[in-house]
Design an enzyme around this catalytic site. Structure first.
Site, PDB file in Angstrom:
ATOM      1  N   LYS A   8      -0.629   5.008   4.435  1.00 18.96           N
ATOM      2  CA  LYS A   8      -1.617   4.114   5.065  1.00 18.96           C
ATOM      3  C   LYS A   8      -1.299   3.973   6.555  1.00 18.96           C
ATOM      4  CE  LYS A   8      -3.996  -0.294   4.599  1.00 18.96           C
ATOM      5  NZ  LYS A   8      -5.334   0.296   4.717  1.00 18.96           N
TER       6      LYS A   8
ATOM      7  N   HIS B  13       0.841  -1.211   0.000  1.00 22.56           N
ATOM      8  CA  HIS B  13       0.000   0.000   0.000  1.00 22.56           C
ATOM      9  C   HIS B  13       0.871   1.254   0.000  1.00 22.56           C
ATOM     10  CE1 HIS B  13      -3.316  -2.680   1.261  1.00 22.56           C
ATOM     11  NE2 HIS B  13      -4.106  -1.742   0.770  1.00 22.56           N
TER      12      HIS B  13
HETATM   13  P1  NAD Z   1      -8.312   9.694   5.105  1.00 26.84           P
HETATM   14  O1  NAD Z   1      -7.344   9.941   6.208  1.00 26.84           O
HETATM   15  O2  NAD Z   1      -8.005  10.226   3.751  1.00 26.84           O
HETATM   16  O3  NAD Z   1      -9.760  10.282   5.531  1.00 26.84           O
HETATM   17  C1  NAD Z   1     -10.312  10.092   6.808  1.00 26.84           C
HETATM   18  C2  NAD Z   1     -11.622  10.862   6.929  1.00 26.84           C
HETATM   19  O4  NAD Z   1     -12.193  10.580   8.223  1.00 26.84           O
HETATM   20  C3  NAD Z   1     -11.470  12.382   6.840  1.00 26.84           C
HETATM   21  O5  NAD Z   1     -12.608  12.943   6.215  1.00 26.84           O
HETATM   22  C4  NAD Z   1     -11.464  12.822   8.311  1.00 26.84           C
HETATM   23  O6  NAD Z   1     -11.916  14.157   8.497  1.00 26.84           O
HETATM   24  C5  NAD Z   1     -12.441  11.820   8.896  1.00 26.84           C
HETATM   25  N1  NAD Z   1     -12.230  11.644  10.345  1.00 26.84           N
HETATM   26  C6  NAD Z   1     -11.076  11.277  10.968  1.00 26.84           C
HETATM   27  N2  NAD Z   1     -11.254  11.253  12.302  1.00 26.84           N
HETATM   28  C7  NAD Z   1     -12.547  11.622  12.518  1.00 26.84           C
HETATM   29  C8  NAD Z   1     -13.333  11.793  13.686  1.00 26.84           C
HETATM   30  N3  NAD Z   1     -12.831  11.593  14.908  1.00 26.84           N
HETATM   31  N4  NAD Z   1     -14.632  12.157  13.535  1.00 26.84           N
HETATM   32  C9  NAD Z   1     -15.164  12.369  12.306  1.00 26.84           C
HETATM   33  N5  NAD Z   1     -14.455  12.223  11.169  1.00 26.84           N
HETATM   34  C10 NAD Z   1     -13.165  11.857  11.276  1.00 26.84           C
HETATM   35  O7  NAD Z   1      -8.537   8.124   5.059  1.00 26.84           O
HETATM   36  P2  NAD Z   1      -8.971   7.203   3.812  1.00 26.84           P
HETATM   37  O8  NAD Z   1      -7.776   6.806   3.027  1.00 26.84           O
HETATM   38  O9  NAD Z   1     -10.126   7.836   3.107  1.00 26.84           O
HETATM   39  O10 NAD Z   1      -9.464   5.883   4.604  1.00 26.84           O
HETATM   40  C11 NAD Z   1     -10.492   5.939   5.578  1.00 26.84           C
HETATM   41  C12 NAD Z   1     -10.702   4.543   6.153  1.00 26.84           C
HETATM   42  O11 NAD Z   1     -11.162   3.659   5.120  1.00 26.84           O
HETATM   43  C13 NAD Z   1      -9.433   3.886   6.706  1.00 26.84           C
HETATM   44  O12 NAD Z   1      -9.785   3.108   7.822  1.00 26.84           O
HETATM   45  C14 NAD Z   1      -8.963   2.990   5.553  1.00 26.84           C
HETATM   46  O13 NAD Z   1      -8.161   1.905   5.972  1.00 26.84           O
HETATM   47  C15 NAD Z   1     -10.310   2.517   5.049  1.00 26.84           C
HETATM   48  N6  NAD Z   1     -10.329   2.037   3.664  1.00 26.84           N
HETATM   49  C16 NAD Z   1     -11.180   1.006   3.420  1.00 26.84           C
HETATM   50  C17 NAD Z   1     -11.331   0.536   2.135  1.00 26.84           C
HETATM   51  C18 NAD Z   1     -12.337  -0.552   1.886  1.00 26.84           C
HETATM   52  O14 NAD Z   1     -12.486  -1.020   0.752  1.00 26.84           O
HETATM   53  N7  NAD Z   1     -13.068  -0.998   2.914  1.00 26.84           N
HETATM   54  C19 NAD Z   1     -10.616   1.103   1.070  1.00 26.84           C
HETATM   55  C20 NAD Z   1      -9.758   2.169   1.352  1.00 26.84           C
HETATM   56  C21 NAD Z   1      -9.633   2.645   2.665  1.00 26.84           C
END
Ligand code: NAD
Length: 260
Positions: A157, A153
């Protein structure tokens, strides 16, 4: 269908907002951390999807107001609050947030007694099919084959190994009871134990997500790989999951249910 996006300013959130607008969903709420809110952005600004007229909020109750489904890609602590409010306000939950602690995992089960809940560490349809193929391969090849999982990744990440690698290890374990998971192997630890699944993580560059399950046997080996080339694929899967969940009875659902 009316959606709230939790984590709307994140990498995944932006992709979901853009595609949801293209696919005709109505977005009624957007949740993000207070830092994002103080940027004074709205969802349209963030996603480049036109002004959707939805303010970003860090208040879960108001962000979920009027939604049929909340799609959450945020952080475990945010998901925990989303689950509590979604149960109270009767909103179905699709979540792809990874690295959940035991309490949040328990909460997924608890709230699923009241509302429909789908949590998937990978919302791509391809990874679901990979997990099913891996389970089948493990069953058919039998105990003479060792299983090792390698994932790669991007360097930003936060979790390691990925939720998807853990999910694939679970599929292997379920297919062949008795195996246990080992995360990485440091230094010279001697021969590999017959009953372990090694899970290795590489981090670097802008890799969206690659997973290879190696099945290593006497005189032959299989390498089953999934490569994500665009983040939109996870967003599309999450939107398909939201469509599937809409109107379903309370309970836990998975991407396997969405695939049918
Ligand atoms: P990122 O850091 O780009 O975005 C995180 C988002 O969550 C932001 O909008 C932030 O403001 C918000 N956030 C963080 N803490 C918060 C809080 N306490 N209250 C409210 N909002 C809050 O992260 P990302 O790359 O978009 O990934 C987000 C999650 O999704 C991670 O856990 C990642 O591992 C997961 N993910 C899952 C998949 C899947 O297919 N299931 C794919 C990619 C990423």
């Amino acid at each position: 269908m009316k959606l709230t996006i939790a984590g709307a300013t994140g990498r995944m959130g932006q992709s979901i907002v853009r595609l949801a607008a293209q696919e005709g969903f109505s977005i009624v709420g957007a949740l993000a951390s207070p830092q994002s809110r103080h940027l004074g952005l709205d969802v349209g600004d963030v996603a480049g999807a036109g002004n959707l007229g939805v303010a970003i909020s860090d208040d879960v109750a108001s962000a979920l107001l009027g939604a049929d489904v909340v799609i959450d890609f945020s952080r475990p602590e945010a998901l925990s609050r989303v689950l509590a409010v979604a149960r109270r306000q009767n909103v179905a939950v699709v979540s792809g947030t990874t690295r959940l602690d035991a309490d949040t995992e328990k909460k997924l089960d608890e709230v699923a007694a009241t509302i429909p809940v789908l949590w998937a560490p990978n919302t791509s349809l391809g990874v679901q099919v990979l997990a099913e193929i891996v389970a089948e391969a493990v069953r058919r090849l039998g105990p003479g084959f060792d299983v090792e999982i390698v994932e790669t990744h991007h360097k930003a990440k936060v979790d390691s190994p990925s939720g998807t690698a853990t999910r694939l290890a679970d599929a292997v374990r379920d297919a062949r009871k008795g195996l246990h998971t080992v995360t990485g192997r440091e230094g010279n630890v001697g021969p590999r134990a017959a009953d372990e699944i090694g899970v290795f993580a590489m981090r670097g560059g802008d890799v969206i997500g690659d997973h290879t399950v190696h099945l290593l046997g006497p005189g032959e080996r299989l390498e089953l790989t999934h490569r994500a080339t665009n983040r939109d694929l996870f967003a599309r899967g999450a939107l398909r999951a939201a469509r599937y969940l809409f109107g379903k009875p309370a309970g836990r659902y998975s991407m396997a249910d969405v695939l049918g």
